[in-house]
Design a protein around this motif. Structure first.
Motif, PDB file in Angstrom:
ATOM      1  N   PRO B  20      53.103 -26.406 -63.013  1.00 33.10           N
ATOM      2  CA  PRO B  20      52.002 -25.993 -63.310  1.00 33.10           C
ATOM      3  C   PRO B  20      51.521 -25.355 -61.989  1.00 33.10           C
ATOM      4  O   PRO B  20      51.615 -25.842 -60.884  1.00 33.10           O
ATOM      5  CB  PRO B  20      51.323 -26.794 -63.632  1.00 33.10           C
ATOM      6  N   TRP B  23      49.355 -27.779 -59.437  1.00 36.56           N
ATOM      7  CA  TRP B  23      50.029 -28.566 -58.336  1.00 36.56           C
ATOM      8  C   TRP B  23      50.692 -27.686 -57.287  1.00 36.56           C
ATOM      9  O   TRP B  23      50.709 -28.178 -56.096  1.00 36.56           O
ATOM     10  CB  TRP B  23      51.185 -29.555 -58.992  1.00 36.56           C
ATOM     11  N   ARG B  26      47.502 -27.033 -55.055  1.00 43.70           N
ATOM     12  CA  ARG B  26      47.021 -28.057 -54.460  1.00 43.70           C
ATOM     13  C   ARG B  26      47.782 -28.661 -53.405  1.00 43.70           C
ATOM     14  O   ARG B  26      47.431 -28.951 -52.278  1.00 43.70           O
ATOM     15  CB  ARG B  26      46.532 -29.289 -55.405  1.00 43.70           C
ATOM     16  N   GLU B  27      49.032 -28.953 -53.826  1.00 41.45           N
ATOM     17  CA  GLU B  27      50.048 -29.713 -52.737  1.00 41.45           C
ATOM     18  C   GLU B  27      50.892 -28.797 -51.949  1.00 41.45           C
ATOM     19  O   GLU B  27      50.955 -29.289 -50.690  1.00 41.45           O
ATOM     20  CB  GLU B  27      50.838 -30.662 -53.669  1.00 41.45           C
ATOM     21  N   GLY B  30      47.857 -26.433 -50.226  1.00 45.98           N
ATOM     22  CA  GLY B  30      46.913 -27.118 -49.530  1.00 45.98           C
ATOM     23  C   GLY B  30      45.363 -26.653 -49.896  1.00 45.98           C
ATOM     24  O   GLY B  30      44.476 -27.070 -49.163  1.00 45.98           O
ATOM     25  N   THR B  32      42.618 -27.490 -52.032  1.00 47.26           N
ATOM     26  CA  THR B  32      42.433 -28.719 -53.010  1.00 47.26           C
ATOM     27  C   THR B  32      41.057 -28.433 -53.420  1.00 47.26           C
ATOM     28  O   THR B  32      40.655 -29.594 -54.190  1.00 47.26           O
ATOM     29  CB  THR B  32      42.272 -30.059 -51.941  1.00 47.26           C
ATOM     30  N   GLY B  33      40.321 -27.316 -53.395  1.00 50.08           N
ATOM     31  CA  GLY B  33      39.351 -26.989 -54.390  1.00 50.08           C
ATOM     32  C   GLY B  33      39.427 -27.135 -55.555  1.00 50.08           C
ATOM     33  O   GLY B  33      38.539 -27.280 -56.408  1.00 50.08           O
ATOM     34  N   LYS B  35      40.825 -28.440 -59.139  1.00 54.38           N
ATOM     35  CA  LYS B  35      40.865 -29.890 -59.516  1.00 54.38           C
ATOM     36  C   LYS B  35      41.468 -30.131 -60.664  1.00 54.38           C
ATOM     37  O   LYS B  35      41.725 -29.352 -61.493  1.00 54.38           O
ATOM     38  CB  LYS B  35      39.390 -30.456 -59.659  1.00 54.38           C
TER      39      LYS B  35
END
Ligand code: FES
Ligand code: FES
Lengths: 741, 158
Positions: B20, B23, B26-27, B30, B32-33, B35
């Motif tokens: 997805p 991920w 986010r990962e 970077g 990360t806003g 959620k």
């Protein structure tokens, strides 16, 4: 051993770390090295463990509580700054490290002793009770609605007032004038008649040498400048840009990701799992059998999750593996029967002779209620990042109880507590769930197996199925009414007594009471759920008193008012909710109005719900009017937000909240089968505050216990159907089955 | 290697066919806003825009967004010092509580206002009911949307 004195408790600055900081040790045994860690830059003066003053005249409040959206950092800084007469535009905050100096014994007392106020608290610090308790309990928890009530009142305000008095004294000594002629305002102390003035920062080094006042004078409410105003919250700007960092967002160089599956049946163990990593599992670093759970470490959460999902894992069967919800409730009932028959019930409260009085009653009212297990379902699923290296352990998480995390890590790894560092992050909802340390322990056990940091993320499914749950409960209530409809006897038998201990007390003056409870065996883990036992007893007491009012053919508002005549705070709150809700005014067909009131964590909350029950049985809550006496609302806008939050949280539980056990495991897994209130289901909420001048009560919890009974009482008003089993969705409310009146 | 355009910037990412977008954002990027809340398109915490349309990034394969414009919460402000009108309204209404759901709420609200600059309460309910807020800040979210809508009207007529 020297005593922990009040003087030392209020504290002063320290000399440490090469930075010039003037003052004396925080307390015997000198904690200076730890406190020195609070000094961020050259020249800052730590006035006491709660505040420091920088050369640019910035005042920093050091706040020992986690921010979970209750605005605690802002409210506590306001309390400190107000007493100090600091310039609010130059006040900032810093979250205190997880250290015993900040442990909150009063929090514990808040839980155990509930409503009582503790004028003696400070005295007790003198005899060392505080220190001893803190040592044994290691508490620095954000919960029990304790932040403003205890830390705010007893640390922040005193620290602010003490600092101001020390600064005044320093100015008086320097200028050789009496302190009475000095004025403190906007972080400046001035002597008007000689036109001299100095900033807090200029006076700080001298002030730190001044003898610490034993009884700093606190302001009276008329003197408040900040307390009682709604200052913009510190935490909000970062929460609209995506910059706010929650536990979930922690990034540590070299970090990998893990996810976990615990045995579905609580208490069961892993029987078999293949922990060999194969080439068909790209990105996977390690598969770990942790005994009661299996974890996968990988380059990313997705690789870890898909691998974990594909692993064949066998779990051992336990005595509970075949157990279903109905059998659990049945066991509870049988345990209650047996305890009653054997006279084994624990006494909660007894007054007069209820059994005898029941026999004299003109009317007998009896009811059995049943409530389900509830999950917390915080918006941010459980997670924790840990790194175990060089005999040390670092933990990054959002915790309501960072000191507990620290202690748990030290115990688990058998290392000194000072080798553990907890970096507390913002909490994506706490509600009691984040006062536990289970997830942190898992993360540490996983990280212990590798030499890099690991972020453990629970899936929503894991979060729902391995929560610590609000207890499911059965409750049996009886009351006897006299000819005029007034209660003359009241008995209540319930199960499970946790916190706070007074939750099962009733606010109504009824002679002859007998309140007892049983504690049957259970294997479903229990945890603090927003408002804890008040979440059950608020519903029970307020449903049953409504039943009594209807049995007596009295208006439920008037009935409550009549039975709380001696309690002026209750009377005012009831009157206010009556007026604001237009109690008694006509409503459309199939609509009803219900009232409920409860005191918890020092605040008294009454709510009136307006509800429509469609002919298909569908319930829509249109409006909730909330009247509350919190003593004094430090930050009214934040307080109102907390009331609304507690109402929506309690409403979700009342309407559809239910965790059920099947074959020993939790059935619900995600928001599709553990539904929560959404925007289209949210009522209009109107909150009205009474600042009665009583000691500040809690904000985060007290509105929750009241909403379920307000709604079910309204449903009764609309339909004539009494809801004795939650959630409401379990009840058939179709028009065709309603009693005809 | 897949190339994704997020907030106008190119990112080379390593995403399997089913991974997805959430991920990856986010990962690997970077950011990360955005959620993670449920992973099954139930809560809206992971909402981002793909070519202006709101999507649940937890169920959107990253590779399906290749060649499209992805916008996350970090990319809606005009510049560092000028927040988006919706973000400003959120601050003025003091909307967030814990804040965890709010990136997703704001992304859904921005998408709604792009489509319908002056939504009614019912239209807001319809557009926003896929976004859960466990802190129950629904009335503030609604007021903030009305406030943003009002500032949109004034800024457009200027
Ligand atoms: S995380 Fe995507 S909708 Fe919940
Ligand atoms: S602000 Fe906490 S979930 Fe919405």
């Amino acid at each position: 051993m020297k005593k922990w004195t009040r003087r030392a408790f209020i504290g002063a600055g320290v000399l440490a770390g090469g930075t010039l900081v003037i003052g004396i040790a925080i307390r015997p045994g000198n904690r200076s090295s730890k406190v020195a860690g609070l000094i961020a830059s050259e020249g800052e003066t730590v006035m006491n463990i709660w505040l420091k003053i920088a050369p640019d005249n910035t005042v920093t409040a050091i706040i020992p509580h986690a921010e979970m959206g209750q605005g605690v950092h802002t409210a506590l800084a306001m309390m400190l700054a107000d007493e100090m007469d600091a310039d609010w535009s130059k006040v900032t905050f810093q979250e205190a490290p997880a250290d015993k100096e900040y442990a909150n014994f009063t929090l514990l007392k808040g839980f155990v002793a509930g409503n009582s106020t503790f004028p003696k608290f400070i005295d007790e610090t003198i005899d060392g009770v505080f220190l001893t308790a803190v040592k044994t309990l290691n508490f620095q928890i954000t919960g029990g609605s304790a932040s403003v009530r205890f830390t705010g009142q007893q640390a922040m305000r005193i620290a602010g007032a003490a600092a101001k008095s020390m600064l005044m004294q320093a100015a008086a000594d320097t200028w050789k004038v009496p302190t009475e002629e000095l004025i403190a305002q906007n972080s400046i102390i001035s002597h008007p008649s000689s036109k001299r003035s100095a900033t807090f920062a200029e006076l700080a080094p001298a002030a730190a040498k001044v003898t610490i006042p034993i009884q700093p004078k606190l302001k009276s409410p008329e003197e408040f400048n900040l307390m009682g105003t709604s200052q913009p919250r510190f935490d909000i700007p970062a929460k609209v840009t995506g910059e706010a960092k929650f536990g979930m967002d922690v990034q540590v160089p070299g970090m990998k990701y893990a996810t976990i599956k615990a045995a579905p049946v609580f208490g069961s163990k892993v029987k078999s799992v293949d922990t060999k990593v194969s080439s068909s599992q790209p990105g996977v670093k390690k598969i770990l059998n942790l005994g009661d759970s299996v974890a996968v470490i990988a380059d990313g959460y997705w690789q870890a999750k898909t691998t974990l999902d594909s692993l064949p894992i066998e779990f051992e069967a336990t005595e509970n593996s075949g157990l279903n919800q109905d059998e659990i409730m049945d066991r509870y009932r049988k345990a209650m029967d047996a305890d009653l028959a054997d006279g084994n019930l624990d006494k909660h409260f007894k007054d007069g002779d209820a059994t005898n009085a029941l026999e004299q009653a003109a009317t007998l009212v009896e009811a059995e209620y049943q409530l389900p297990f509830l999950a917390h379902a915080t918006m941010e699923p459980m997670n924790c990042t840990a790194w175990v290296h060089d005999g040390k352990c670092e933990v990054w998480c959002g915790s309501q109880n960072p000191l507990g995390v620290k202690a748990a890590a030290a115990e688990l790894l058998e290392i000194d507590i000072d080798m553990v560092t907890v970096h507390n992050q913002l909490l994506g909802g706490g509600f009691g769930r984040r006062s536990e340390t289970d997830v942190m322990k898992q993360a540490i056990l996983i990280a212990k197996e590798v030499d890099y940091p690991v972020k453990l993320i629970w899936s929503r499914e894991e979060d729902t199925q391995h929560d610590v749950y609000r207890e499911a409960t059965i409750s049996r209530m009886k009351a006897g009414l006299d000819q005029s409809g007034l209660p003359i006897a009241y008995t209540h038998q319930f199960i499970f007594k946790h916190h706070p201990p007074e939750a099962a007390d009733i606010p109504y003056s009824i002679p002859n009471q007998l309140i007892q409870y049983s504690s049957p065996a259970t294997f479903v883990p229990w945890g603090n759920w927003r408002s804890v036992d008040h979440s059950t007893h608020g519903f029970l007491t307020e449903s049953f008193i409504d039943e009594l009012a209807h049995a007596a053919k009295k208006d439920p508002f008037a009935y409550r008012k009549n039975l709380t005549k001696d309690n002026s705070r209750f009377q005012r709150v009831l009157d206010l909710v009556y007026e604001k809700s237009n109690w008694g005014s006509p409503l459309p067909p199939n609509w009803g109005r219900g009232i409920a009131i409860a005191q918890s964590f020092g605040s008294i909350v009454a709510e009136v719900a307006e509800v429509e029950v469609g002919i298909d049985g569908k319930v829509k809550v249109h409006r909730v009017v909330c009247a509350v006496d919190p003593g004094f609302a430090i930050h009214p806008d934040g307080f109102i937000a907390q009331m609304e939050s507690g109402i929506i949280y309690g409403l979700a539980a009342a309407m559809t909240g239910e965790v059920t056990i099947e074959n020993g495991a939790v059935v619900q897994s995600n928001f599709h089968n553990y539904p929560v209130t959404r925007m289209n289901e949210a009522p209009k909420i109107e909150t009205h505050i009474i600042n009665s001048g009583n000691p500040p009560g809690g904000a985060g919890e007290p509105s929750t216990p009241v909403i379920a009974p307000a709604v079910t009482n309204a449903i009764f008003d609309a339909t004539g159907i009494r809801i004795r089993q939650l959630p409401i969705s379990k009840n058939d409310l179709r028009a065709s089955i309603r009693p005809t009146t | 290697m897949t190339s994704l355009t997020i907030n106008g910037k190119e990112y080379g990412v390593d995403a399997s066919a089913d991974m997805p977008l959430l991920w990856v954002i986010r990962e690997q990027c970077g950011l990360t806003g955005t959620k993670f809340g449920c992973g099954i398109a139930q809560c809206g915490a992971c909402t981002v825009h793909i070519d202006g349309q709101p999507v649940r990034s937890c169920v959107t394969p990253a590779i399906s967004a290749e060649g499209k414009n992805i916008t996350t919460i970090e990319g809606i402000a005009l510049d560092k010092n000028t927040l988006h009108i919706v973000q400003q309204a959120w601050i003025e209404e003091q909307t967030p509580q814990c804040g965890y759901c709010q990136s997703g709420q704001i992304m859904s609200a921005v998408a709604l206002l792009n489509e319908n600059p002056s939504p009614t309460d019912e239209e807001i309910d319809a557009a926003m009911s896929g976004n859960i807020c466990r802190c129950g800040m629904y009335s503030r979210i609604k007021s903030a949307i009305h406030r943003a809508s009002a500032s949109l009207q004034t800024s457009n007529t200027l």
